[in-house]
Design an enzyme around this catalytic site. Sequence first.
Site, PDB file in Angstrom:
ATOM      1  N   CYS A  60       0.712  -1.518   0.090  1.00  0.00           N
ATOM      2  CA  CYS A  60       0.065   0.121  -0.215  1.00  0.00           C
ATOM      3  C   CYS A  60       1.118   1.049  -0.283  1.00  0.00           C
ATOM      4  CB  CYS A  60      -0.949  -0.090   1.399  1.00  0.00           C
ATOM      5  SG  CYS A  60      -1.782  -1.686   1.454  1.00  0.00           S
ATOM      6  N   HIS A  85      -3.490   6.475   3.540  1.00  0.00           N
ATOM      7  CA  HIS A  85      -3.783   5.431   2.581  1.00  0.00           C
ATOM      8  C   HIS A  85      -5.069   5.364   3.653  1.00  0.00           C
ATOM      9  CE1 HIS A  85      -3.727   0.987   1.825  1.00  0.00           C
ATOM     10  NE2 HIS A  85      -3.766   0.604   2.729  1.00  0.00           N
ATOM     11  N   ASN A 145     -10.611  -0.597   0.752  1.00  0.00           N
ATOM     12  CA  ASN A 145      -9.229  -0.546   0.879  1.00  0.00           C
ATOM     13  C   ASN A 145      -8.553  -1.412  -0.851  1.00  0.00           C
ATOM     14  OD1 ASN A 145      -6.515  -1.380   0.751  1.00  0.00           O
ATOM     15  ND2 ASN A 145      -6.501  -1.668   3.328  1.00  0.00           N
TER      16      ASN A 145
HETATM   17  C1  LIG Z   1      -8.599  -6.119  10.215  1.00  0.00           C
HETATM   18  C2  LIG Z   1      -9.207  -4.697  11.476  1.00  0.00           C
HETATM   19  C3  LIG Z   1     -10.187  -4.687  11.449  1.00  0.00           C
HETATM   20  C4  LIG Z   1      -9.985  -5.509  12.647  1.00  0.00           C
HETATM   21  O1  LIG Z   1     -10.322  -4.658  13.688  1.00  0.00           O
HETATM   22  P1  LIG Z   1      -9.781  -5.652  15.296  1.00  0.00           P
HETATM   23  O2  LIG Z   1     -10.576  -4.548  16.128  1.00  0.00           O
HETATM   24  O3  LIG Z   1      -8.851  -5.054  15.138  1.00  0.00           O
HETATM   25  O4  LIG Z   1     -10.612  -6.823  15.427  1.00  0.00           O
HETATM   26  P2  LIG Z   1      -9.572  -7.783  16.029  1.00  0.00           P
HETATM   27  O5  LIG Z   1      -9.071  -8.860  15.431  1.00  0.00           O
HETATM   28  O6  LIG Z   1      -9.003  -7.175  17.884  1.00  0.00           O
HETATM   29  O7  LIG Z   1     -10.856  -8.358  16.897  1.00  0.00           O
HETATM   30  C5  LIG Z   1     -12.065  -7.971  17.492  1.00  0.00           C
HETATM   31  C6  LIG Z   1     -12.992  -8.973  17.658  1.00  0.00           C
HETATM   32  O8  LIG Z   1     -14.011  -8.777  16.844  1.00  0.00           O
HETATM   33  C7  LIG Z   1     -13.990 -10.337  15.184  1.00  0.00           C
HETATM   34  N1  LIG Z   1     -13.421 -10.333  14.988  1.00  0.00           N
HETATM   35  C8  LIG Z   1     -12.779 -10.401  14.069  1.00  0.00           C
HETATM   36  N2  LIG Z   1     -12.390 -10.510  12.632  1.00  0.00           N
HETATM   37  C9  LIG Z   1     -14.273  -9.363  12.204  1.00  0.00           C
HETATM   38  C10 LIG Z   1     -14.593  -9.649  11.786  1.00  0.00           C
HETATM   39  N3  LIG Z   1     -14.003  -9.942   9.953  1.00  0.00           N
HETATM   40  N4  LIG Z   1     -16.229  -9.790  11.756  1.00  0.00           N
HETATM   41  C11 LIG Z   1     -16.931 -10.096  12.500  1.00  0.00           C
HETATM   42  N5  LIG Z   1     -16.389 -10.006  14.284  1.00  0.00           N
HETATM   43  C12 LIG Z   1     -14.683  -9.821  13.796  1.00  0.00           C
HETATM   44  C13 LIG Z   1     -13.543 -11.075  16.600  1.00  0.00           C
HETATM   45  O9  LIG Z   1     -13.129 -12.141  17.238  1.00  0.00           O
HETATM   46  C14 LIG Z   1     -13.000 -10.069  18.235  1.00  0.00           C
HETATM   47  O10 LIG Z   1     -14.076 -10.781  19.152  1.00  0.00           O
HETATM   48  P3  LIG Z   1     -13.905 -11.176  20.687  1.00  0.00           P
HETATM   49  O11 LIG Z   1     -13.797 -10.236  20.522  1.00  0.00           O
HETATM   50  O12 LIG Z   1     -14.874 -12.189  21.082  1.00  0.00           O
HETATM   51  O13 LIG Z   1     -12.117 -11.653  20.320  1.00  0.00           O
HETATM   52  C15 LIG Z   1      -8.552  -4.013  12.165  1.00  0.00           C
HETATM   53  O14 LIG Z   1      -7.511  -4.516  12.847  1.00  0.00           O
HETATM   54  C16 LIG Z   1      -7.688  -3.306  11.158  1.00  0.00           C
HETATM   55  O15 LIG Z   1      -7.492  -1.973  10.497  1.00  0.00           O
HETATM   56  N6  LIG Z   1      -6.205  -3.380  10.933  1.00  0.00           N
HETATM   57  C17 LIG Z   1      -5.015  -2.983  10.615  1.00  0.00           C
HETATM   58  C18 LIG Z   1      -5.129  -3.010   9.053  1.00  0.00           C
HETATM   59  C19 LIG Z   1      -4.188  -1.831   7.989  1.00  0.00           C
HETATM   60  O16 LIG Z   1      -3.530  -0.845   8.395  1.00  0.00           O
HETATM   61  N7  LIG Z   1      -3.553  -3.061   6.937  1.00  0.00           N
HETATM   62  C20 LIG Z   1      -2.593  -2.191   6.695  1.00  0.00           C
HETATM   63  C21 LIG Z   1      -2.408  -1.945   5.042  1.00  0.00           C
HETATM   64  S1  LIG Z   1      -3.570  -2.707   3.978  1.00  0.00           S
END
Ligand SMILES: CC(C)(COP(=O)(O)OP(=O)(O)OC[C@H]1O[C@@H](n2cnc3c(N)ncnc32)[C@H](O)[C@@H]1OP(=O)(O)O)[C@@H](O)C(=O)NCCC(=O)NCCS
Length: 368
Positions: A124, A263, A294
Site C-alpha cells: 500500500c 492510505h 482499501n
Molecule cells: C482488520 C481490523 C479491522 C480488525 O479489527 P480489530 O478491531 O482489530 O478486531 P480484532 O481482530 O481485534 O477482533 C476483535 C473482535 O472482533 C472479532 N472479529 C474479527 N474479525 C471480525 C470480522 N471480520 N467480523 C466480525 N467480527 C470479527 C474477533 O473475533 C474479536 O472478537 P472477541 O472480542 O469476541 O474475541 C483491524 O485490525 C485493522 O483495520 N487493522 C489494520 C489494517 C491495516 O491497516 N492494514 C494495512 C494496510 S492493508
Amino acid sequence: MSPTLRSAEPSTFSRILAVGGVRGEYVVPNDDLVGPIDSSDEWIQRRTGIVSRRRASQGVLVQDLAEGAGRSAVEAAGVDPALIDVVIISTVSWMQPTPGMAPIVANRIGASPSAAAYDVNAGCAGYCYGIGQADGMIRSGLAKYVLVIGAEKLSDYADPTDRSISFIIGDGAGAALVGPSDVPGIGPTIWGSDGSHSDAITMTHTWLDYKNASPDEKIDWPTARQEGPSVYRWAVTEMPKMAARAIEAAGLRPEDIDVFIPHQANLRIVDGMAQKLGLRDDVVIATDIVDTGNTSGASVPLATERLLREGRAHGGQIALQFGFGAGLAYAAQVVLLPDAVGAEQTLTAADVAAAAAAAGATTDEAAE
Ligand SMILES: CC(C)(COP(=O)(O)OP(=O)(O)OC[C@H]1O[C@@H](n2cnc3c(N)ncnc32)[C@H](O)[C@@H]1OP(=O)(O)O)[C@@H](O)C(=O)NCCC(=O)NCCS
C-alpha cells in the site's frame, strides 16, 4: 587530461500535474459479504468505517484499470502521451512475474516507444514510493514526464471466508502525471520498510506451494491475509512519526497542511493519525475508504482524485500523502495538489471489449 563526465540535464523542481482514477463497476455493500465471515454491517462500519466497496467484474483486468487511470491523468494534464518517458505502476495484484504490467500499459496509452516502464511491489506504500522516484528522476534529469499509477484488482486475492482482510479490499486504479515545475511541488520522501514484520500482511501460501501440492493435498488458490491488530498497532504508533518527519523535511509545520491523504486502510487509523499529527481542525481528510474500500497502492491517488473532482480540495493546496502496508513498507511526502483532474470513471467488461475491438480495427487498418 582525463575527460569530464557530463550528467543528465537537471530540472529545478517537479510537481504532480494531474490525477485520474477508475473504480470497479460494482458497489458491494457490507451485507453482501457478512454471511461467510460471521460478521455484520454494524461491526464492519464500526471497526473500519467501510459501508461498501467497489469491485471490478471478471472481464475487467488490473491492466485495464491501470490504463484507464493513466489515460485519465494524462488527458487531464493536456500533455502529449508520447512525451512520457517513464511509467511506474504500483501493484500487488499483477498475476504474472514477467513481463511486468507497466510496459504493457505504457504501450497501450501511447507513451514514448522507448519509455522506461516497471512495476513496484511495495504494498500500500507503492504509489508514494513511485512519487518519490518520479520526483528524483525529474530533478536529476533522468526523465521529464513520469506517469505513476497505483492499480489493484484485489478481489482476485480475496477469500470470501477470510475474516482478516477480504471484507476490506476493493478494486480500482489511480494515477498521477508528474512533470517539471518552476516551484517545489513534491517535498522530500520519507520512506522505508521493516521486513521483520513481513508476515503481518501476506498470502495464505505461495504460487510455488500451490503448484507443488500433491494431487491428494487440498490447497486453494493463494489469498491475502493479515494480522489485523498488530498492523493496526504499528500503523497508529509508528506511522505518525514518519508523517511528522515528512512535514518537517518539507520545511513546514503540521498547521500548514491543508489536506491529509493517508492510505485508506481503516477510518479509525486515518482519524487517529490526523489527531496525533496535530493537524488543523479544518484540515480536509480523505475518507474514500467509506465506499471504495482499501485498494492498496491505488488508494492514495484514488482518494486524491475524489477530493479534487468533488471540489473538497483544490489545486495549489498543500497535502500530506502517506502510504503504508505490506512489507511492512511506508512512504510519506508533502505535495502541492494539481489543478487538473480526470472525470469520474468506472470500467465495465463491455467497455474493455469495445476498446479491444477498436484497437484491433486500428491495427488491421495500419497493416493494410
Ligand atoms: C482488520 C481490523 C479491522 C480488525 O479489527 P480489530 O478491531 O482489530 O478486531 P480484532 O481482530 O481485534 O477482533 C476483535 C473482535 O472482533 C472479532 N472479529 C474479527 N474479525 C471480525 C470480522 N471480520 N467480523 C466480525 N467480527 C470479527 C474477533 O473475533 C474479536 O472478537 P472477541 O472480542 O469476541 O474475541 C483491524 O485490525 C485493522 O483495520 N487493522 C489494520 C489494517 C491495516 O491497516 N492494514 C494495512 C494496510 S492493508
